[in-house]
Design a protein around this motif. Sequence first.
Motif, PDB file in Angstrom:
ATOM      1  N   GLU A  87      12.223  34.967  82.208  1.00 54.07           N
ATOM      2  CA  GLU A  87      11.145  36.031  82.412  1.00 54.07           C
ATOM      3  C   GLU A  87      10.043  35.733  83.174  1.00 54.07           C
ATOM      4  O   GLU A  87       9.705  36.349  84.063  1.00 54.07           O
ATOM      5  CB  GLU A  87      10.909  36.489  80.796  1.00 54.07           C
ATOM      6  CG  GLU A  87       9.604  37.660  80.934  1.00 54.07           C
ATOM      7  CD  GLU A  87       9.335  38.081  79.505  1.00 54.07           C
ATOM      8  OE1 GLU A  87       8.456  38.887  79.690  1.00 54.07           O
ATOM      9  OE2 GLU A  87       9.947  37.568  78.434  1.00 54.07           O
ATOM     10  N   TYR A  91       8.783  37.205  86.865  1.00 55.40           N
ATOM     11  CA  TYR A  91       7.913  37.882  87.163  1.00 55.40           C
ATOM     12  C   TYR A  91       7.357  37.681  88.552  1.00 55.40           C
ATOM     13  O   TYR A  91       6.820  38.688  89.106  1.00 55.40           O
ATOM     14  CB  TYR A  91       6.729  37.705  86.143  1.00 55.40           C
ATOM     15  CG  TYR A  91       5.483  38.642  86.130  1.00 55.40           C
ATOM     16  CD1 TYR A  91       5.832  39.823  85.481  1.00 55.40           C
ATOM     17  CD2 TYR A  91       4.413  38.514  86.996  1.00 55.40           C
ATOM     18  CE1 TYR A  91       4.596  40.610  85.598  1.00 55.40           C
ATOM     19  CE2 TYR A  91       3.329  39.125  87.094  1.00 55.40           C
ATOM     20  CZ  TYR A  91       3.334  40.221  86.304  1.00 55.40           C
ATOM     21  OH  TYR A  91       2.390  41.036  86.153  1.00 55.40           O
ATOM     22  N   MET A 268      13.944  40.987  82.537  1.00 53.45           N
ATOM     23  CA  MET A 268      12.478  41.325  81.927  1.00 53.45           C
ATOM     24  C   MET A 268      11.336  41.173  82.732  1.00 53.45           C
ATOM     25  O   MET A 268      10.536  41.978  82.903  1.00 53.45           O
ATOM     26  CB  MET A 268      12.403  40.701  80.820  1.00 53.45           C
ATOM     27  CG  MET A 268      11.620  40.825  79.570  1.00 53.45           C
ATOM     28  SD  MET A 268      11.620  42.542  79.120  1.00 53.45           S
ATOM     29  CE  MET A 268       9.787  42.620  78.253  1.00 53.45           C
ATOM     30  N   LEU A 271      11.316  43.478  85.920  1.00 53.18           N
ATOM     31  CA  LEU A 271      11.031  44.711  85.786  1.00 53.18           C
ATOM     32  C   LEU A 271       9.668  44.914  85.277  1.00 53.18           C
ATOM     33  O   LEU A 271       8.955  45.937  85.616  1.00 53.18           O
ATOM     34  CB  LEU A 271      12.068  45.473  84.459  1.00 53.18           C
ATOM     35  CG  LEU A 271      13.395  45.474  85.095  1.00 53.18           C
ATOM     36  CD1 LEU A 271      14.312  45.789  83.802  1.00 53.18           C
ATOM     37  CD2 LEU A 271      13.558  46.752  86.147  1.00 53.18           C
ATOM     38  N   ARG A 272       8.970  44.028  84.623  1.00 54.79           N
ATOM     39  CA  ARG A 272       7.630  43.935  84.110  1.00 54.79           C
ATOM     40  C   ARG A 272       6.647  43.885  85.443  1.00 54.79           C
ATOM     41  O   ARG A 272       5.795  44.739  85.661  1.00 54.79           O
ATOM     42  CB  ARG A 272       7.231  42.844  83.311  1.00 54.79           C
ATOM     43  CG  ARG A 272       7.670  43.127  81.864  1.00 54.79           C
ATOM     44  CD  ARG A 272       7.347  41.707  81.026  1.00 54.79           C
ATOM     45  NE  ARG A 272       5.769  41.374  81.435  1.00 54.79           N
ATOM     46  CZ  ARG A 272       5.701  40.060  81.359  1.00 54.79           C
ATOM     47  NH1 ARG A 272       6.543  39.012  81.709  1.00 54.79           N
ATOM     48  NH2 ARG A 272       4.168  39.861  81.862  1.00 54.79           N
ATOM     49  N   LEU A 275       7.023  47.438  87.416  1.00 57.43           N
ATOM     50  CA  LEU A 275       6.239  48.370  86.573  1.00 57.43           C
ATOM     51  C   LEU A 275       4.716  48.013  86.786  1.00 57.43           C
ATOM     52  O   LEU A 275       3.907  48.949  87.064  1.00 57.43           O
ATOM     53  CB  LEU A 275       6.428  48.082  84.943  1.00 57.43           C
ATOM     54  CG  LEU A 275       5.578  49.226  84.238  1.00 57.43           C
ATOM     55  CD1 LEU A 275       5.779  50.714  84.514  1.00 57.43           C
ATOM     56  CD2 LEU A 275       6.145  49.094  82.708  1.00 57.43           C
ATOM     57  N   ASP A 276       4.141  46.739  86.658  1.00 59.53           N
ATOM     58  CA  ASP A 276       2.606  46.460  87.026  1.00 59.53           C
ATOM     59  C   ASP A 276       2.322  46.922  88.158  1.00 59.53           C
ATOM     60  O   ASP A 276       1.145  47.477  88.478  1.00 59.53           O
ATOM     61  CB  ASP A 276       2.481  44.969  86.691  1.00 59.53           C
ATOM     62  CG  ASP A 276       2.682  44.658  85.113  1.00 59.53           C
ATOM     63  OD1 ASP A 276       2.699  45.303  84.275  1.00 59.53           O
ATOM     64  OD2 ASP A 276       2.511  43.363  84.823  1.00 59.53           O
ATOM     65  N   GLN A 306       9.029  52.081  82.806  1.00 59.77           N
ATOM     66  CA  GLN A 306       8.625  51.572  81.376  1.00 59.77           C
ATOM     67  C   GLN A 306       9.919  51.511  80.414  1.00 59.77           C
ATOM     68  O   GLN A 306      10.065  50.669  79.389  1.00 59.77           O
ATOM     69  CB  GLN A 306       7.451  52.345  80.607  1.00 59.77           C
ATOM     70  CG  GLN A 306       6.532  51.738  79.848  1.00 59.77           C
ATOM     71  CD  GLN A 306       5.682  52.597  79.609  1.00 59.77           C
ATOM     72  OE1 GLN A 306       5.563  53.905  79.180  1.00 59.77           O
ATOM     73  NE2 GLN A 306       4.134  52.036  79.608  1.00 59.77           N
ATOM     74  N   VAL A 309      11.815  48.563  80.703  1.00 58.63           N
ATOM     75  CA  VAL A 309      11.197  47.233  80.291  1.00 58.63           C
ATOM     76  C   VAL A 309      11.617  47.231  78.620  1.00 58.63           C
ATOM     77  O   VAL A 309      11.842  46.060  78.324  1.00 58.63           O
ATOM     78  CB  VAL A 309       9.797  47.425  80.475  1.00 58.63           C
ATOM     79  CG1 VAL A 309       8.958  46.155  79.631  1.00 58.63           C
ATOM     80  CG2 VAL A 309       9.439  47.020  82.083  1.00 58.63           C
ATOM     81  N   THR A 310      11.463  48.359  77.960  1.00 57.48           N
ATOM     82  CA  THR A 310      11.709  48.278  76.552  1.00 57.48           C
ATOM     83  C   THR A 310      12.859  47.936  76.474  1.00 57.48           C
ATOM     84  O   THR A 310      13.339  47.244  75.384  1.00 57.48           O
ATOM     85  CB  THR A 310      11.152  49.823  75.945  1.00 57.48           C
ATOM     86  OG1 THR A 310       9.741  50.000  76.175  1.00 57.48           O
ATOM     87  CG2 THR A 310      11.280  49.921  74.611  1.00 57.48           C
ATOM     88  N   THR A 312      15.286  46.468  77.947  1.00 60.57           N
ATOM     89  CA  THR A 312      15.737  44.911  78.450  1.00 60.57           C
ATOM     90  C   THR A 312      14.904  43.903  77.365  1.00 60.57           C
ATOM     91  O   THR A 312      15.692  43.294  77.100  1.00 60.57           O
ATOM     92  CB  THR A 312      15.063  44.583  79.856  1.00 60.57           C
ATOM     93  OG1 THR A 312      15.714  45.593  80.961  1.00 60.57           O
ATOM     94  CG2 THR A 312      15.489  43.250  80.311  1.00 60.57           C
ATOM     95  N   ALA A 313      13.708  44.348  76.814  1.00 59.15           N
ATOM     96  CA  ALA A 313      13.114  43.660  75.840  1.00 59.15           C
ATOM     97  C   ALA A 313      14.129  43.502  74.529  1.00 59.15           C
ATOM     98  O   ALA A 313      14.184  42.451  73.919  1.00 59.15           O
ATOM     99  CB  ALA A 313      11.830  44.125  75.458  1.00 59.15           C
TER     100      ALA A 313
END
Length: 515
Positions: A87, A91, A268, A271-272, A275-276, A306, A309-310, A312-313
């Motif tokens: 992860e 990122y 993860m 995708l984070r 999104l950011d 979003q 992300v959820t 995938t978490a």
Amino acid sequence: MSSLPMPSAPPVVQRARESFSDFVSAYRDRLTHLFGTRHDVDATGTERGVPPFVIQRFRDVDPLSVFVPQEYGGRGGPIGHGLTMLEETSYHSLPLSLIVGINGGLFLQPVVKYGTEEAKQRVLPSYVRDRKLAGLMITEPDYGSEALSMETGWRATDHDTVKIEGTKHWAGLTGWADYWLLTARPRTKDGGLRRDVDFFIADQNQPGEHVDVEELYPNLGLKMLPYGLNRVDVEVPTSSRLEPTSTGVKMMLDTLHRSRLQIPGMGMGYLRRILDDALVHARERFVGGKALLDYDQVKARLARLQSFVTGTAAMCMETAGTAGIDRDLFGDGLKANAFKTVVTDWMQEAAQSFLQLSGAQGYREDHRAGRALVDSRPYQIFEGSNDILYQQVTESVVKAMRRLKQVDLGAYLRAEPLTARAASTFGESLAFDIDWSMPQRKLVDLGKAISRIVTMEMTIELGERGYSAELVQNMLAETRAEVRSLLETYRSGGLTAVVEDTVAPDWLSRVRLAG
């Protein structure tokens, strides 16, 4: 062609055995420096290979040590630590994260689990000490998804070695890896090939064990990683053969399923970051006198990102708790295939959406959106094409339903632990009988729906463990709508077919000019 020049190995950096949180923090700082302040790293969006200083600084902290047990010089740790490394890496760089995944999931984990003690003592301390890289070779030019039909074969010699001959391609880190995990089928006395599969460790720095690179491929994305065509003609010690607990096929399935279950770790961070970056762009970009974030369609895109992300978490949480190398995962195909397909579909959709939000600027090869588009696309193909894996998801469910003499899909899914609570939220949408003879495209459609229901189940569990209730509900709402659309496609008839032997379309003669 022999091979690519290997990035030079840095001197061993002795690091204190700090806590895992401190270890992650140091690694995050290193990646932030490399990809946040060193602009020459971003050039890898258009150029091939990894700048040598990136490999050096990356291995100084050495995220790969979490995959090696402490008795062999690594940090060891649960599988969740490996997911965290994936992860943190993705990122900043999806290709660099794939390098971590290849080394960890496709070499180190199977070697630690199945390697002979002699091989582990020979390979693992050197791997950590000398900052080496490794990979796995399965795919062959004529046998991609048909791994069990591979033509690379092995036979025992008279001097405690094994001779392996064949051709492999599309192995990540072609020409760079110090170690390869080679797959081959045992040869019979008459030269034929048995059905089972074996794994062997080949040390590229040992005489007779070097795999020759015949061609390097100009891969469209993931340009940090070299891929190519490899000629395998090696002789390795008998002790280099991995030792399955039952059959080689089950060992391969265990390895591939564990690897697929860890792909959400790469998804993860990726995708984070999308999104950011998309949120920043939507806040700062003004169109028509107001920020993009104030437009309803943009809000819809961001809410969907979003939800990815959820979900995938939730997959990462499940993998961390159930996919350690102490467990045999050869029978976990439904979950592994569902995780791999859904998260990689989300990764590609997220890239498409980010590119749409970014406008023309995103259609640059040096923009994160453009790179994300081409770098995430292979994830839907390697380690099993998503179309094939979706088909396998449906086939595994149908097989279980036949065994139970159950024809109602909804009733079955409400009783299956991987889908029970999520399936219960669909009401009558799942209340239909399975067509045992459905065509392949329907197997794929239904597999897409079932796989997303599996991820919904994990997300429900994530919420019960204290995750944001609002984020969980948003993910469930987004995915439920997608599943209902897929089910409608599945239930619809009117299967189309290719019309062969057609002539070039004559449309011009059919034009009616406006009066």
